[in-house]
Design an enzyme around this catalytic site. Structure first.
Site, PDB file in Angstrom:
ATOM      1  N   LEU A 121       0.856  -1.183   0.000  1.00 16.96           N
ATOM      2  CA  LEU A 121       0.000   0.000   0.000  1.00 16.96           C
ATOM      3  C   LEU A 121       0.889   1.230   0.000  1.00 16.96           C
ATOM      4  O   LEU A 121       1.963   1.238   0.603  1.00 16.96           O
ATOM      5  CB  LEU A 121      -0.902   0.032   1.243  1.00 16.96           C
ATOM      6  N   ASP A 122       0.416   2.267  -0.654  1.00 14.72           N
ATOM      7  CA  ASP A 122       1.089   3.548  -0.608  1.00 14.72           C
ATOM      8  C   ASP A 122       1.275   3.944   0.852  1.00 14.72           C
ATOM      9  O   ASP A 122       0.438   3.653   1.710  1.00 14.72           O
ATOM     10  CB  ASP A 122       0.214   4.559  -1.364  1.00 14.72           C
ATOM     11  N   ARG A 123       2.364   4.643   1.127  1.00 16.81           N
ATOM     12  CA  ARG A 123       2.669   5.062   2.500  1.00 16.81           C
ATOM     13  C   ARG A 123       1.504   5.804   3.142  1.00 16.81           C
ATOM     14  O   ARG A 123       1.208   5.634   4.326  1.00 16.81           O
ATOM     15  CB  ARG A 123       3.913   5.950   2.486  1.00 16.81           C
ATOM     16  N   ARG A 162      -5.631   7.297  -7.227  1.00 21.64           N
ATOM     17  CA  ARG A 162      -5.483   8.741  -6.996  1.00 21.64           C
ATOM     18  C   ARG A 162      -5.391   9.514  -8.305  1.00 21.64           C
ATOM     19  O   ARG A 162      -6.002  10.586  -8.456  1.00 21.64           O
ATOM     20  CB  ARG A 162      -4.246   8.983  -6.134  1.00 21.64           C
ATOM     21  N   GLU A 197      -1.874   1.129  -5.253  1.00 25.64           N
ATOM     22  CA  GLU A 197      -1.623   2.284  -4.404  1.00 25.64           C
ATOM     23  C   GLU A 197      -0.332   2.143  -3.622  1.00 25.64           C
ATOM     24  O   GLU A 197      -0.129   2.754  -2.606  1.00 25.64           O
ATOM     25  CB  GLU A 197      -2.800   2.492  -3.438  1.00 25.64           C
TER      26      GLU A 197
END
Length: 520
Positions: free
Chosen positions: A232-234, A332, A429
């Site tokens: 997952l994105d930070r 996003r 993501e």
């Protein structure tokens, strides 16, 4: 509708020198690289607590007069895991709703690359490790922090040979993350599933090592030797799954390749999102690996995301997202293109994108102008750390979009924190494109030649003690004052709600900001 549209810890080499013994085998990888260069493939530790079998000392061949001996390379362990020695490098403390890491010493290392053979160490530092000025490396050599084949480097004009082993000891500072704990959703003999808070990277990358999910699980939950199944994105929170064995990891990887996994996200976006299902199939291109920015572009990679509005509170909408592909920042970027960026997205809902904020791909700037505007906007708000970068990252030379010319530059380094993007791995993501830690200091030439390490502050290192501090004479971060982000700044309204495979399904609860009656 389709849009095809702690305590002060001395480095091992210092402790060894003081008691007159040989230093232990090195850990880590070489110095932080500047942009536009490939990163070293790292030596990786074996299973925690296991020692390598002692190999017989190789016979030294007879050398010609004045020729420098280079020991043969050591056999590397194929596995990647973190053990007690890694977790003991430093400790956490909590302050103002943030989890912080005490600064610590760390060894970066690498074997000599083929293209370095015959070049001086000074030339290699000046051309491929441009994150630091040459004055830093001269000072580091004087302080005994640069080692070649485990011998201190006395002369940076030394010419490198094949199999030379380089080690650089640095003083690391990590950005703070949210103090929100990691919640265990499920655990059995095969997997562990957690609810990841926003702001935490999954594994060591860039500036982050101990402030990562992998390290926190190991240090605080005793969960070690985990295999990352997806990322997952930070800044994305939610369901994150790890395998406990290589066999389980391989089995689930096969489901990924066969597209048998289903991932569901929920987010809060700007404005009134359409009530009907929206499918976005715009290709996505990486603009900057260093800053971590992507955009819709015809030259990008194909992808598809399905969106369905769940609620609207009069100013913002909660949207269900089903990514069918796994490009970096896919959800996003697609939401931005549709004109409904995530409400508090620190990249894709910024004024830097222009009047339309990137809707329909309308930006009106070159990539360079966009990046400059984005950085300046965050700099003016003193919020660069939210991007995972600092001022020092921006003081080095420009980057290459393909992240250098080395074939090693295809995976993030899970052992040492140096990272380089493997764009389309397992999750839309994920974000492995944070920059490596960079520093700069024009006054290092004045450093006392006899000075090695200088530590000051509270040597007891009590947890949460605000006055604890470890100072290093070569470290720019030790002399830099930064504004801490607020806990609110470290939350982005994008959450991985569900992760489903052929024989499993894991869900987390809906975040507070996704409730229908939520108001900012």
């Amino acid at each position: 509708m389709r849009h095809g549209v702690r305590r002060a810890v001395w480095p091992a080499w210092v402790r060894a020198a003081r008691i007159g013994v040989q230093p232990p085998p090195p850990r880590g990888d070489m110095a932080e690289r500047g942009p536009g260069t490939g990163r070293a493939r790292d030596e990786e530790p074996g299973p925690a607590g296991k020692e390598e079998a002692a190999a017989p000392a190789p016979k030294k061949r007879r050398l010609a007069g004045g020729e420098r001996y280079v020991p043969p390379p050591r056999k590397l362990n194929p596995g990647v895991s973190f053990g007690a020695e890694h977790f003991a490098e430093t400790s956490y403390y909590f302050e103002g709703g943030l989890r912080k890491v005490r600064p610590y010493y760390f060894d970066f290392r690498t074997y000599c690359k083929g293209r370095w053979v015959g070049r001086s160490l000074l030339h290699v530092f000046g051309t491929e490790f441009r994150a630091q000025p040459l004055s830093y490396y001269r000072a580091a050599a004087r302080a005994g922090r640069l080692r070649l084949n485990e011998e201190p480097v006395r002369d940076l004009d030394i010419v490198l040979k094949n199999n030379d082993f380089l080690r650089n000891t640095v003083h690391r500072h990590e950005p703070p993350v949210t103090a929100q704990p990691i919640r265990i959703l499920a655990e059995d003999e095969e997997v562990v599933v957690v609810d990841k808070p926003s702001s935490l990277p999954v594994h060591p990358c860039g500036r982050f090592r101990h402030n990562t999910v992998i390290f926190i699980l190991g240090k605080e939950h005793g969960l070690r030797e985990l295999h990352t199944l997806h990322r997952l994105d930070r800044m994305t929170s939610g369901v994150l799954m790890f395998a406990k064995t290589a066999a389980v990891s391989k089995r689930i990887d096969e489901q990924v390749r066969q597209r048998q996994l289903e991932k569901e996200y929920v987010c809060r976006v700007v404005g009134e999102f359409p009530e009907h299902e929206v499918v976005c199939e715009e290709p996505i291109l990486v603009v900057s690996y260093k800053v971590g920015v992507c955009r819709v572009d015809a030259k990008g990679k194909p992808c598809q995301t399905l969106f369905q509005r769940l609620s609207y509170n009069g100013s913002s909408s909660v949207v269900r997202c089903l990514p069918r592909t796994g490009r970096t920042h896919q959800i996003r970027v697609h939401l931005q293109f549709l004109g409904h960026p995530i409400l508090n997205d620190p990249i894709y809902n910024m004024e830097a994108w222009g009047l339309h904020r990137g809707k329909g791909g309308r930006i009106g700037k070159t990539d360079e102008e966009l990046l400059k505007a984005l950085v300046e906007e965050h700099r003016s708000k003193q919020s660069l750390e939210v991007l995972g970068i600092g001022e020092d990252d921006l003081n080095s030379a420009g980057e290459s979009k393909d992240c250098g010319n080395s074939g090693d530059c295809t995976k993030s380094d899970p052992v040492n924190g140096s990272s380089c993007p493997a764009e389309d791995e397992k999750d839309p993501e994920r974000n492995d494109i944070a920059a490596c830690p960079l520093n700069s200091d024009a006054n290092l030439e004045t450093l006392d030649k006899d000075k090695e390490l200088s530590l000051c502050g509270n040597q007891d290192g009590q947890a949460g003690e605000k006055g604890w501090e470890e100072k290093d004479p070569l470290c720019v971060e030790c002399r830099t004052s930064r504004r801490d982000p607020s806990p609110k700044e470290l939350v982005m309204f994008l959450h991985a709600l569900r992760y489903k495979g052929a024989d499993f399904e894991y869900c987390s609860s809906m975040p507070e900001w996704a409730m229908e009656d939520w108001q900012e």
